[in-house]
Design a protein around this motif. Sequence first.
Motif, PDB file in Angstrom:
ATOM      1  N   ILE A 179       0.857  -1.186   0.000  1.00 23.76           N
ATOM      2  CA  ILE A 179       0.000   0.000   0.000  1.00 23.76           C
ATOM      3  C   ILE A 179       0.899   1.244   0.000  1.00 23.76           C
ATOM      4  O   ILE A 179       2.108   1.135   0.163  1.00 23.76           O
ATOM      5  CB  ILE A 179      -0.922   0.057   1.230  1.00 23.76           C
ATOM      6  N   ALA A 206      -9.081  -0.512  -2.917  1.00 25.06           N
ATOM      7  CA  ALA A 206      -9.099   0.487  -1.837  1.00 25.06           C
ATOM      8  C   ALA A 206      -9.785   0.000  -0.561  1.00 25.06           C
ATOM      9  O   ALA A 206      -9.386   0.353   0.547  1.00 25.06           O
ATOM     10  CB  ALA A 206      -9.779   1.762  -2.323  1.00 25.06           C
ATOM     11  N   THR A 209      -7.843  -2.987   2.875  1.00 27.21           N
ATOM     12  CA  THR A 209      -6.594  -2.680   3.561  1.00 27.21           C
ATOM     13  C   THR A 209      -6.762  -3.145   5.000  1.00 27.21           C
ATOM     14  O   THR A 209      -7.880  -3.256   5.496  1.00 27.21           O
ATOM     15  CB  THR A 209      -6.281  -1.171   3.558  1.00 27.21           C
ATOM     16  N   HIS A 214      -7.246   3.294   3.565  1.00 30.33           N
ATOM     17  CA  HIS A 214      -6.723   3.704   2.262  1.00 30.33           C
ATOM     18  C   HIS A 214      -6.831   5.217   2.100  1.00 30.33           C
ATOM     19  O   HIS A 214      -7.837   5.826   2.447  1.00 30.33           O
ATOM     20  CB  HIS A 214      -7.512   3.008   1.155  1.00 30.33           C
TER      21      HIS A 214
END
Lengths: 388, 160
Positions: A179, A206, A209, A214
Amino acid sequence: MMEDKLSRVAQGIPPSGIRKFFDIVTEMKDAISLGVGEPDFDTPWHIREEGIYSLEKGKTYYTSNSGLIELREEVCNYLDRRFDLKYNYKEEILITVGGSEGIDVALRALLNPGDEVLVPEPSFVCYKPMTTLAGGVPVPVPLQAKNEFRLTAEEIEAHVTDKTKAIILAFPSNPTGAIMDKGNLEAIAEVIRKHDLVVISDEIYAELTYGVKHVSIASLPGMRERTIIISGFSKAYAMTGWRIGYAVGPKAVIDLMTKIHQFAIMSVPTTSQYAALEAARNGDKDIQEMCGAYNQRRRFMVDSFRKMGLDCFEPLGAFYVFPSIQKTRMTSEEFATKLLFEQKVAVVPGTAFGECGEGFIRCSYAYSIENLKIAVERMGAFVKKHTP
Amino acid sequence: MREQILKAIELNGKRTVEDLALMLGNPESEIAAEISEMEKERIICGYHTLINWDKTGVEKVTALIEVKVTPQRGQGFDKIAERIYNFKEVKAVYLMSGGFDLTVIIEGATMKEVALFVAQKLAPLESVLSTATHFVLKKYKDFGVVLDEPVKDERMAVTP
């Protein structure tokens, strides 16, 4: 006769590195695959049911080129609610056939012949071919395992020329699971502004995570006006087969993308749009549930690989682990092929996602824990046998 | 952490402490301690197996009985519920809102056995005003699980 009539540009594109594997795995009966790039969940029933209902109601006509107005509005609400991104649903969004079409039309709307596009690798397979087909020149930017495959300002600087038009940013990353947090983004945003680049930010993962929320690069100062966000419903709501996504960005580029989309696609399948409307409206809880399940599997996988003695940084997004297999002294392809024939476990060689993926394999954890347990047991035996 | 443990074992009581520790990212000792604490507190009340008896040779009949009762002074419904749930034929008892008071779920070998239980044990209880017995014909889904063949993974084996 047809052979010499074909497009040289299309012919010049190397075939996807995954194809060969796919054929072997499909032949093998009891192989366990960790090669899948899509969720193992079915689309939540309330979303599927809404699609069915739209069919019952006879909603089988085209929609407006940009997509159903209700859907555009709901997606903009969703982006605001989840990521604090503000877009006008009347002119700054286009509903696309999955994220893939969004990437294609964005590149076609941006590139003039010879324009260079920076493609950080390892990455999803479509960016380079799509750039070439749009008349651009893809420039791979190799990412480093020591940076956990995050993109740095120096790496951009090293590859920028006066022909560079745009950069693809695809985080959370398929295949690495890397990321970019806010700090990482701020560091590259400065260079991007300095060189006046456009960002195509593929944020399809997105919602997936773990432990970090995100952040979109479009939310940083001075970035919204130069960013096109590509996203969709496939990964967050397990809707891969519905083929529905969207692009948001400044009016000028969305207008042009809509023009291309209008001639090439007309409009996205109406059934999928109604299902997506339900997802964007009432699907936040589904995302949370699925994300929780992925997180458990992620921990399980990282721990298992480390126990095997493979170097494996902790991926904080998507549903992939990208361990290094360098200590086996095999190439990624050798490793994947041998693993498949000896232990009947399918993984994807890192090289399928760019040359700098050499020495790594991509393992998807979009499978039940029970399934993953069998797979890592077999992989453990394999690694033990082949570590000099 | 409790909630996470419970969610992880709700549909799979066979998960080992080792697996839970990996999945949840907590040490095994903490997980084990938390589980045994929850067992003591009767938050975790058992680890059952969900069996589709229809697929075995064993004959089983399930009935759902709507029971109307007179609540007892000072004890409400609890006393009469206890009188009912202590019968071993009774699998579940719930206090309900709406048109009747208690749902009683009974399992027996045959319909006759269930009917006799209602006629001889349940209906004659002093506080029971009336009963209505409904037999289960087929179980489609129980405890959140669809009781059919497992779904095959139809995804393509390798995709980018």
